[in-house]
Scaffold this active site. Sequence first.
Site, PDB file in Angstrom:
ATOM      1  N   HIS A  44       6.231  72.761 -95.672  1.00  0.00           N
ATOM      2  CA  HIS A  44       6.732  73.101 -94.338  1.00  0.00           C
ATOM      3  C   HIS A  44       8.001  72.325 -93.982  1.00  0.00           C
ATOM      4  O   HIS A  44       8.835  72.808 -93.224  1.00  0.00           O
ATOM      5  CB  HIS A  44       5.655  72.829 -93.282  1.00  0.00           C
ATOM      6  CG  HIS A  44       4.456  73.709 -93.427  1.00  0.00           C
ATOM      7  ND1 HIS A  44       3.272  73.472 -92.770  1.00  0.00           N
ATOM      8  CD2 HIS A  44       4.242  74.837 -94.163  1.00  0.00           C
ATOM      9  CE1 HIS A  44       2.384  74.406 -93.090  1.00  0.00           C
ATOM     10  NE2 HIS A  44       2.951  75.238 -93.938  1.00  0.00           N
TER      11      HIS A  44
ATOM     12  N   ARG B 276      -4.519  72.646 -96.720  1.00  0.00           N
ATOM     13  CA  ARG B 276      -3.458  73.583 -97.125  1.00  0.00           C
ATOM     14  C   ARG B 276      -2.138  72.879 -97.398  1.00  0.00           C
ATOM     15  O   ARG B 276      -1.117  73.491 -97.586  1.00  0.00           O
ATOM     16  CB  ARG B 276      -3.311  74.674 -96.059  1.00  0.00           C
ATOM     17  CG  ARG B 276      -4.548  75.570 -96.020  1.00  0.00           C
ATOM     18  CD  ARG B 276      -4.359  76.761 -95.137  1.00  0.00           C
ATOM     19  NE  ARG B 276      -4.464  76.412 -93.734  1.00  0.00           N
ATOM     20  CZ  ARG B 276      -4.096  77.214 -92.731  1.00  0.00           C
ATOM     21  NH1 ARG B 276      -3.572  78.387 -92.983  1.00  0.00           N
ATOM     22  NH2 ARG B 276      -4.259  76.830 -91.475  1.00  0.00           N
ATOM     23  N   PHE B 277      -2.170  71.572 -97.425  1.00  0.00           N
ATOM     24  CA  PHE B 277      -1.083  70.737 -97.947  1.00  0.00           C
ATOM     25  C   PHE B 277       0.276  71.021 -97.305  1.00  0.00           C
ATOM     26  O   PHE B 277       1.321  70.927 -97.983  1.00  0.00           O
ATOM     27  CB  PHE B 277      -0.982  70.902 -99.472  1.00  0.00           C
ATOM     28  CG  PHE B 277      -2.306  70.908-100.177  1.00  0.00           C
ATOM     29  CD1 PHE B 277      -3.225  69.888 -99.985  1.00  0.00           C
ATOM     30  CD2 PHE B 277      -2.663  71.962-101.008  1.00  0.00           C
ATOM     31  CE1 PHE B 277      -4.460  69.894-100.624  1.00  0.00           C
ATOM     32  CE2 PHE B 277      -3.891  71.988-101.635  1.00  0.00           C
ATOM     33  CZ  PHE B 277      -4.783  70.956-101.441  1.00  0.00           C
ATOM     34  N   CYS B 278       0.283  71.392 -96.022  1.00  0.00           N
ATOM     35  CA  CYS B 278       1.551  71.728 -95.341  1.00  0.00           C
ATOM     36  C   CYS B 278       2.330  72.774 -96.121  1.00  0.00           C
ATOM     37  O   CYS B 278       3.575  72.706 -96.214  1.00  0.00           O
ATOM     38  CB  CYS B 278       2.419  70.482 -95.124  1.00  0.00           C
ATOM     39  SG  CYS B 278       1.673  69.291 -94.033  1.00  0.00           S
ATOM     40  N   ALA B 279       1.606  73.709 -96.703  1.00  0.00           N
ATOM     41  CA  ALA B 279       2.254  74.787 -97.461  1.00  0.00           C
ATOM     42  C   ALA B 279       1.428  76.056 -97.237  1.00  0.00           C
ATOM     43  O   ALA B 279       0.971  76.687 -98.184  1.00  0.00           O
ATOM     44  CB  ALA B 279       2.332  74.425 -98.937  1.00  0.00           C
TER      45      ALA B 279
END
Length: 460
Positions: free
Chosen positions: A141, A379-382
């Site tokens: 992100h 969601r790992f900033c993705a």
Amino acid sequence: MSSAVLCAPAAVQPAAVAPIVPGATPLLPVVGADTRVPLVPGGTARYVDLDTAASSRALEQVAARVTEALPLYSSVHRGAGYLSQVSTALYEDARATVAGFVGARGDDVCVLVRHTTDALNLLAGCVPDGGAVLVLDCEHHADLLPWQQRGPVTVLPTGATVVETLRALGTELAAAPYALIAVTGASNVTGESLPLDEVVQLAHAAGARVLVDGAQLVPHRRFSLAGSGADYVAFSGHKTYAPFGSGALVGRRDWLDAAPAYLAGGGAVQEVTVERTSWVAAPHRHEGGSPNVLGAVALAAACDALAALPAGALAEHERALRERLVAGLAALPGVRVLRIWADSAEPTGVVSFTVAGADPGLVAAYLSAEHGIGVRDGRFCAHPLLARLGVPAGALRASVGVGSSLDDVEALLGALDAFLSAGPQVPYAQVAGRWQPADDPRATDLSSAARGAGCGPSVR
Ligand code: PLP
């Protein structure tokens, strides 16, 4: 043939040298490697840090350099005192070291920032007005939202293969003018990357510049702006074994000199009247306020330590750990390792996976509570990438670095095996959307944690 040769004594055999197994021991010592943490069923375990992609522990060399610099710390840039001059020199020398570490060209600028997110937001304010930005939907992100917020941006779907993705980039670049392509140096989800030289070639042929989000690349592989031809790189100290709040944006000067100051304030200006202000050139133009001298010193120390490793050592260490991790995960029933591309080159030491029928948050809570293992879940900033990979509800991620060893990987594989065969040993519940032990006696305040780790006063 001479008899001398026939009668030569047998060659002296070199003393047996124990083979060095890549990954068997940490490549560099990190602070707190032996830290013990409490387990919910009782007792303690050595903390197994498999979340280095999120934040990596400080190298011992980094901590030592900060300790050395701390007594000399004083105000920088405008202080007349001797220690102010020393601190200014420390800060500016650190800047030069960081620039050198990423292979900056002679006329590149190195802006010291807080982290990659900061660097990318800064660059977003420097892309000339109206210039369009192109990104893929596999970005973190931090390499998506600043461009979305600034606009105009095109977010291209990532192809199933590297070849397809490069073709799509080429087609898009031929169809419309772009000022910048912002591309990940290594995915924070899978460790994969596109061949950077090909991206640079495509972009430059179309008149676009290239920003490399180096957050997951710079700490793990040798990277050079001059060598790759990329125009900018951004990265974070806290992922580069220097968790002291610093990072960098390094690259072409012209956009950085022409843009409005990123942080308007003291240190960024030449002259101020109540009507108008004239600004200094980059990097100081974007570094308003008092700079993070010790953060810069720490980051430079980490760069020095990584640069001093023999060529290839870092990649070999992480390759050994990754290979064992992926092979071990593949042997566990129901475990799926995520990949973006079928044909990508060797990824860095970041491995995301799912466990069939198990909520990633529950597995992560179990690994922590019952084995003292730290991984990342979610969601790992993705978010767009996780949706593309068919796991919109999230996954687990294990990541390694210079402080990791095969023991860490085996600990994770053993714990997952136990989870799959016997299940958790204590009950878990979801609280505010997060899984945690239903009854968690572990205190997380500093003094309790330090006592548990054996670094505070002992408990009576
Ligand atoms: N880019 C990538 C690929 C990342 O993995 C991260 C953080 O995980 C970032 C950018 C943002 O880094 P920071 O949180 O240090 O700003």
